[in-house]
Design a protein around this motif. Structure first.
Motif, mmCIF file in Angstrom:
data_model
loop_
_atom_site.group_PDB
_atom_site.id
_atom_site.type_symbol
_atom_site.label_atom_id
_atom_site.label_comp_id
_atom_site.label_asym_id
_atom_site.label_seq_id
_atom_site.Cartn_x
_atom_site.Cartn_y
_atom_site.Cartn_z
ATOM 1 N N ASP A 17 -91.245 -7.433 -21.010
ATOM 2 C CA ASP A 17 -90.747 -6.915 -22.295
ATOM 3 C C ASP A 17 -89.222 -6.872 -22.291
ATOM 4 O O ASP A 17 -88.568 -7.228 -23.280
ATOM 5 N N GLY A 18 -88.672 -6.429 -21.163
ATOM 6 C CA GLY A 18 -87.214 -6.372 -21.041
ATOM 7 C C GLY A 18 -86.593 -7.755 -21.143
ATOM 8 O O GLY A 18 -85.553 -7.935 -21.789
ATOM 9 N N ALA A 19 -87.232 -8.743 -20.518
ATOM 10 C CA ALA A 19 -86.721 -10.112 -20.569
ATOM 11 C C ALA A 19 -86.808 -10.676 -21.986
ATOM 12 O O ALA A 19 -85.881 -11.338 -22.463
ATOM 13 N N LYS A 20 -87.910 -10.398 -22.652
ATOM 14 C CA LYS A 20 -88.084 -10.884 -24.025
ATOM 15 C C LYS A 20 -87.017 -10.301 -24.945
ATOM 16 O O LYS A 20 -86.386 -11.019 -25.727
ATOM 17 N N ASN A 21 -86.823 -8.992 -24.829
ATOM 18 C CA ASN A 21 -85.806 -8.334 -25.663
ATOM 19 C C ASN A 21 -84.395 -8.790 -25.302
ATOM 20 O O ASN A 21 -83.536 -8.970 -26.175
ATOM 21 N N GLY A 22 -84.156 -8.966 -24.012
ATOM 22 C CA GLY A 22 -82.835 -9.409 -23.554
ATOM 23 C C GLY A 22 -82.504 -10.801 -24.052
ATOM 24 O O GLY A 22 -81.373 -11.076 -24.468
ATOM 25 N N ARG A 23 -83.481 -11.700 -24.012
ATOM 26 C CA ARG A 23 -83.231 -13.068 -24.493
ATOM 27 C C ARG A 23 -83.030 -13.080 -26.007
ATOM 28 O O ARG A 23 -82.177 -13.818 -26.525
ATOM 29 N N ALA A 24 -83.804 -12.250 -26.720
ATOM 30 C CA ALA A 24 -83.638 -12.176 -28.180
ATOM 31 C C ALA A 24 -82.244 -11.664 -28.540
ATOM 32 O O ALA A 24 -81.598 -12.172 -29.467
ATOM 33 N N ALA A 25 -81.779 -10.655 -27.799
ATOM 34 C CA ALA A 25 -80.434 -10.104 -28.062
ATOM 35 C C ALA A 25 -79.359 -11.140 -27.765
ATOM 36 O O ALA A 25 -78.365 -11.260 -28.499
ATOM 37 N N LEU A 26 -79.549 -11.909 -26.690
ATOM 38 C CA LEU A 26 -78.610 -12.984 -26.351
ATOM 39 C C LEU A 26 -78.550 -14.007 -27.477
ATOM 40 O O LEU A 26 -77.464 -14.405 -27.922
ATOM 41 N N ASN A 27 -79.706 -14.432 -27.963
ATOM 42 C CA ASN A 27 -79.756 -15.418 -29.042
ATOM 43 C C ASN A 27 -79.073 -14.891 -30.310
ATOM 44 O O ASN A 27 -78.396 -15.642 -31.018
ATOM 45 N N GLU A 28 -79.239 -13.592 -30.574
ATOM 46 C CA GLU A 28 -78.641 -13.023 -31.780
ATOM 47 C C GLU A 28 -77.118 -12.969 -31.682
ATOM 48 O O GLU A 28 -76.411 -13.248 -32.654
ATOM 49 N N ARG A 29 -76.609 -12.628 -30.503
ATOM 50 C CA ARG A 29 -75.155 -12.599 -30.334
ATOM 51 C C ARG A 29 -74.560 -14.001 -30.489
ATOM 52 O O ARG A 29 -73.500 -14.177 -31.083
ATOM 53 N N VAL A 30 -75.262 -14.999 -29.954
ATOM 54 C CA VAL A 30 -74.787 -16.376 -30.098
ATOM 55 C C VAL A 30 -74.891 -16.822 -31.557
ATOM 56 O O VAL A 30 -74.030 -17.551 -32.058
ATOM 57 N N ALA A 31 -75.921 -16.354 -32.251
ATOM 58 C CA ALA A 31 -76.067 -16.681 -33.676
ATOM 59 C C ALA A 31 -74.871 -16.179 -34.478
ATOM 60 O O ALA A 31 -74.380 -16.859 -35.389
ATOM 61 N N LYS A 32 -74.389 -14.986 -34.154
ATOM 62 C CA LYS A 32 -73.220 -14.435 -34.855
ATOM 63 C C LYS A 32 -71.976 -15.274 -34.572
ATOM 64 O O LYS A 32 -71.122 -15.465 -35.447
ATOM 65 N N LEU A 33 -71.884 -15.807 -33.347
ATOM 66 C CA LEU A 33 -70.779 -16.713 -33.039
ATOM 67 C C LEU A 33 -70.898 -17.997 -33.857
ATOM 68 O O LEU A 33 -69.885 -18.555 -34.307
ATOM 69 N N ILE A 34 -72.120 -18.460 -34.046
ATOM 70 C CA ILE A 34 -72.335 -19.679 -34.837
ATOM 71 C C ILE A 34 -71.900 -19.455 -36.282
ATOM 72 O O ILE A 34 -71.272 -20.329 -36.896
ATOM 73 N N LEU A 35 -72.217 -18.287 -36.820
ATOM 74 C CA LEU A 35 -71.790 -17.974 -38.187
ATOM 75 C C LEU A 35 -70.274 -17.842 -38.274
ATOM 76 O O LEU A 35 -69.648 -18.274 -39.254
ATOM 77 N N LYS A 36 -69.676 -17.263 -37.237
ATOM 78 C CA LYS A 36 -68.222 -17.138 -37.199
ATOM 79 C C LYS A 36 -67.570 -18.514 -37.098
ATOM 80 O O LYS A 36 -66.546 -18.790 -37.737
ATOM 81 N N ALA A 37 -68.180 -19.387 -36.293
ATOM 82 C CA ALA A 37 -67.654 -20.749 -36.150
ATOM 83 C C ALA A 37 -67.741 -21.504 -37.471
ATOM 84 O O ALA A 37 -66.876 -22.331 -37.784
ATOM 85 N N LYS A 38 -68.765 -21.196 -38.243
ATOM 86 C CA LYS A 38 -68.910 -21.827 -39.561
ATOM 87 C C LYS A 38 -67.731 -21.444 -40.451
ATOM 88 O O LYS A 38 -67.186 -22.278 -41.188
#
Length: 514
Positions: free
Chosen positions: A337-358
């Motif tokens: 569960d911790g790994a699943k949540n940790g990976r989801a949080a990682l993906n979300e932080r990178v998603a915000k960078l993608i929006l910022k890069a846009k």
């Protein structure tokens, strides 16, 4: 800093220097599966480790040749030449041919490693397709005086090989006497020493052996250990840079591999050095009760079991990379569960960078991200490494410390003090090794965040003060980032007095009228 690896032979850290600097590639051999059953998630830990080694060597600039065997004959249920052939046993239970069983479980294994984003080895070789290579190697071992025949089988005599047991720190005299640190569940009466092992079976221990071949010692089939020696030499030469496997392979399988491989050498080949220069071994995955996962005990989980419970295969990869390959990892559903949540949080932080890069002028899609980020990374890294990329590399160079490498990538997602495009280029570079598909998955998350943001704007359609309120909410966000908390609180209080509540969400702040 250069790549340093913990060599099981000698139990010490050593700087990695290839066997032959003039050779076109670094050759390494990893013990593959015996395809009589599904791989369990403990088995799969070994192949994630192999994948990190493969991709780290590539990242550090080495051309590599990675070879892995598929065992489809000769592996008995006991490593010390006792029990039944695992392949035959399963074939009888399933009422299928051995080759059908091998194909079914080989396909299942390949499906698992694909789900875990593991790169296929350059050479995947089946034992049944290399019997002639094994026979030729055994001939050399026999010619060098290391064998004897008893009870119809051809044995390797460990007393003829002085270095026997060095890898596992075994005492040869104790092994000759039947003691030592290895478990020999059944003593083969044909053996001169309990530690001797079969090179070729010509008298089966059970009737109607399914697969047999003609040989100089009679019709029969090979012992388990000989396949790895024969196939590694066929594809990598007599002197190999790296050999890997699980720690359970050290005392018997890999110890026997060394004896028979170097036992086949000529005097000139022995003078050139050992068969393998660096031995790397991964530890067990441990489950509740402190036991290793094993098929023989029935306490094993398949990757499919995790998928059926709602986890992604990359959640399991994320979990494994959080521990070092030479340390036992304790598996639990809470940890998953911790790994699943940790990976989801990682993906979300990178998603915000993608929006910022846009906003910075770079729009990434699943079709173009690899080409665009590779180009940015190439230009960026001409001027040197960022602090986090340097830490990432140093972690990998220090015996593949994936927890350090993971921490460096996590820190890079903060995006502090750097353009979003530069952060993404470094994350893309790191993920070539970690292989969590971070950018690809984050692009999908970014789409959802944009959709949710648009939905929030629609909530305020027709509100004449919406633009003003949204601007104040953004001003409050900027104040918080600047650590001007007094101003941020004042804006919140002013809006509250007007009947407006600010709601902080993972996607950013929104607002509503009370």
């Amino acid at each position: 800093m250069a790549l340093r690896l913990f060599n099981t032979m000698g139990r010490k850290m050593e700087e990695f220097v290839p066997v032959d600097l003039n050779k076109k590639y670094v050759g390494f051999y990893g013990c593959g599966p015996t395809v009589y059953n599904y791989a369990h998630i403990g088995n799969l830990r070994a192949y994630v480790f192999l994948d990190i080694l493969d991709k780290t060597l590539t990242y550090l600039g080495y051309d590599i040749k990675h070879v892995m065997n598929i065992t489809d004959v000769g592996h008995l249920t006991g490593d010390a030449d006792d029990g039944e052939d695992k392949m035959v046993k399963t074939a009888e239970e399933r009422h299928q041919s051995v080759l059908d069983v091998a194909k079914f479980y080989t396909d299942a294994f390949m499906s698992d490693i694909d789900a875990l984003n593991i790169r296929h080895p350059d050479v995947i070789c089946k034992a049944t397709e290399h019997i002639s290579d094994m026979i030729e190697l055994i001939k050399k071992i026999e010619a060098n005086g290391h064998t004897y025949t008893a009870g119809g089988n051809l044995y390797f005599d460990i007393s003829t090989f002085p270095g026997y047991g060095d890898l596992a720190n075994l005492n040869l005299d104790e092994l000759k006497a039947g003691a030592g640190r290895r478990k020999l569940s059944i003593i083969d009466e044909n053996k001169r020493n309990p530690g001797d092992f079969v090179l070729w079976f010509t008298k089966s221990k059970f009737e109607n052996q399914a697969m047999t071949w003609d040989s100089p010692w009679g019709r029969g089939y090979p012992g388990w250990h000989i396949e790895c020696s024969a196939m590694s030499m066929k594809y990598l030469g007599k002197h190999i840079d790296i050999h890997t496997g699980g720690v359970d392979h050290i005392p018997v399988h890999h110890t026997n591999e060394i004896a028979q491989s170097e036992g086949s050498f000529s005097a000139e080949e022995r003078a050139e050095g050992p068969w393998v220069k660096y031995w790397l071994h991964n530890e067990f995955l441990v489950i509740e009760g402190g036991n290793k996962m094993s098929k023989s005990s029935g306490n094993f989980l398949r990757l499919q079991t995790l998928l059926d419970k709602g986890y992604d295969a990359l959640d399991y990869r994320f979990f494994l990379l959080g521990g070092h390959y030479r340390k036992q990892i304790y598996f639990s559903w809470d940890a998953m569960d911790g790994a699943k949540n940790g990976r989801a949080a990682l993906n979300e932080r990178v998603a915000k960078l993608i929006l910022k890069a846009k906003d910075e002028g770079l729009e990434l899609t699943k079709e173009n991200f690899a080409e665009k980020l590779a180009s940015i990374a190439e230009k960026l890294h001409k001027d040197g490494e960022s602090e986090n990329l340097k830490k990432f590399r140093e972690g990998l160079e220090n015996d593949l410390l994936t927890p350090v490498a993971m921490a460096a990538m996590q820190k890079e997602t903060n995006g502090k003090g750097r353009a979003a495009v530069d952060c993404l280029a470094d994350i893309f570079t790191m993920d070539k090794v970690l292989s969590l598909k971070v950018i690809e998955n984050a692009i999908e998350v970014a789409k959802k965040l944009e959709k949710e943001s648009s939905a929030h704007l629609d909530d305020h359609a027709g509100d004449s003060e919406a633009a003003e309120i949204t601007a104040l909410v953004e001003e409050r966000t900027a104040a918080k980032k600047a650590k001007d908390f007094a101003k941020a609180d004042q804006i919140r209080n002013d809006l509250a007095a007007r009947g407006i509540t600010i709601i902080d969400t993972p996607q950013g702040p929104t607002w509503k009228r009370n």
